[in-house]
Every structure is written in C-alpha cells, then in structure tokens.
Design an enzyme around this catalytic site. Structure first.
Site, PDB file in Angstrom:
ATOM      1  N   ASP A   1       0.856  -1.239  -0.220  1.00 24.56           N
ATOM      2  CA  ASP A   1      -0.120   0.199  -0.031  1.00 24.56           C
ATOM      3  C   ASP A   1       0.866   1.102  -0.145  1.00 24.56           C
ATOM      4  OD1 ASP A   1      -2.415  -1.331   0.108  1.00 24.56           O
ATOM      5  OD2 ASP A   1      -2.424  -1.413   2.331  1.00 24.56           O
TER       6      ASP A   1
ATOM      7  N   TYR B   1       6.970  -9.756   6.511  1.00 24.77           N
ATOM      8  CA  TYR B   1       6.765  -8.450   6.730  1.00 24.77           C
ATOM      9  C   TYR B   1       7.380  -8.236   8.174  1.00 24.77           C
ATOM     10  CZ  TYR B   1       3.401  -7.320   3.034  1.00 24.77           C
ATOM     11  OH  TYR B   1       2.863  -7.289   1.877  1.00 24.77           O
TER      12      TYR B   1
END
Length: 260
Positions: free
Chosen positions: A51, A109
């Site tokens: 994002d 992540y």
C-alpha cells in the site's frame, strides 16, 4: 527469457506498488526504467502488492524479454534510470515455469514501532509511533492466539479482494531493540491491511487497554468492527517472499541489515 529481480524501495513518495493512472507508483517507475533499458515494453508481476507508504526490502518481480544480458547489466542499467528511492538489488534468470507470486512458499513483513514520548522526526515515515509504554509479554501472549490457520476476517479491509479470508500465519515474533519494537510476520499470504489491523490490536493489548485473551475473541468474531483501528503504514516493510531452494533466489538483501 524470464528474469526475476529483487527490488527495494522507500514507499513514502508513492501511491503503493500497483500501477495507477497517476503513474506515481513503484511498479510504474520500475516498468518505465526497464522498458527504456530493454527498448521494448516491459510488464512486471510481483510477489506481493504494498500500500501507499509501505516500504519494500526485497520485493520480487518477474518479466519476460527477448534480450540475453548478464544479470549485473540489468541491475546497473535499471538503477541508473530509477528514482533514488527505488533500487534493483539483484537479477537472476529463471525457468519459464517460475512465477514470482504463485511459486512463493510464504511472505514476510516487519513492522518497526518507535516507543517514545516525542513523535519521530529524523525517522518520520520510516517507523510507526506510540508514546505509551508497551508490555512485551502481554503482546506475545496475544500474538500466540493468531498463529496457525484461521479465518482472519476481523483483520481484513473492506476493499480486500482476496478470494478467501483463511490464511496460515506461521510466525509472529516480537522483539525490542533500544527505543524500537520489531514485529515480524510470516504467512502463506496476507489479506489487505491484515498486518496493520493486527498491529492496532497488539498495541491495544501492549498498552494494557485489553487483556491478551481479547485477541482470540476478536479473531473468532470474524467481524472487522470488533478489532482496533488500522495502524499507520509508515513502519511496515515487505521483507519479501521465500521460495524453494531449487529456484536459486536470494531470501534477503543488504537492506535487511538496516532495520532494528
């Protein structure tokens, strides 16, 4: 031939990874540079879309080209044409059956969170921030309820396009490094905003606002409205996918060493 590239980027200036009409995305910048270097239109696929504001330490892409060039020439040539906040870390030829997304075994992540009474300035955009102290044991106990295969609907963005909310969260490690916390996630795949929504809940528990068992209740509710608000994108880093050894691809880059 098919090429795989490892790409790092600072996501602050971009509207995410995926191409948009504004062309102010990481994918657009990379494809423009590759197309100019190759003298033909290059279309890329990636291992995991990020994002706006999210950073990448080893995004993996692949594309097809009729050109036969040394891997290092792709690295140096593309980097000469890219903005300073995007870099190709490595290039490898791969078989035609390799697919950067479908061939990935898992995705990783890290979320870097600054605990400080004062908001970040030098690190602005690079870390998340909390001014309230966090309790590590409580967060670890809460995180344990999320490990394994579950329906993660409570942590799913309303705009998520995933076909199924069921994911396998293999690892969620929490460690402290000076003033920063590091939360590391690994799963077969992630839902849209899944990590940032989990982060909001873990911080709620870490600040003592909810007990660790609350996270199990949130998970079982399968209802986004019962979870904490979505946390900031600023401290989120895509560490990249893992692949089976026979593909011969790196699983880290030197950029990993720059995180706490």
């Amino acid at each position: 031939m098919r090429l795989a590239l490892g790409v790092s980027y600072n996501g602050q200036a971009y509207q995410g990874w995926q191409s948009q009409l504004s062309r102010q995305t990481v994918q657009d910048q990379l494809e423009m540079a590759l197309s100019k270097l190759a003298s033909h239109r290059v279309s890329t696929l990636c291992a995991g879309r990020t994002d706006a504001g999210v950073h990448g330490l080893m995004q993996v892409i692949h594309f097809d080209t009729p050109l036969d060039r040394a891997p290092n020439s792709w690295v140096r040539g593309t980097n000469a044409l890219l903005p300073r906040d995007i870099a190709v870390e490595w290039a490898r030829p791969v078989p035609p059956e390799f697919h950067c997304r479908a061939s990935a075994l898992s995705r990783r992540y890290a979320y870097i969170l600054l605990e400080s009474p004062v908001r970040p300035s030098i690190d602005a955009g690079q870390v998340g921030w909390t001014f309230k102290p966090l309790e590590q044991v409580a967060m670890q106990q809460a995180a344990s309820h999320l490990l394994g295969e579950h329906d993660f609907s409570s942590f799913r963005a309303s705009a998520c396009q995933a076909l199924s909310p069921v994911k396998m969260l293999q690892r969620l490690d929490i460690s402290r490094h000076g003033a920063c916390w590091r939360f590391e996630f690994e799963a077969n795949a992630f839902l849209h905003h899944m990590i940032r929504n989990i982060m909001g809940c873990l911080i709620t528990v870490g600040q003592g606002k909810k007990p660790p068992e609350w996270l199990k209740e949130v998970l079982l509710a399968r209802n986004r409205n019962v979870a904490a608000p979505t946390f900031s994108a600023h401290g989120l880093y895509f560490l990249g996918p893992r692949y089976a050894p026979h593909w011969g691809l790196p699983d880290r880059t030197p950029a990993f060493d720059r995180l706490p």
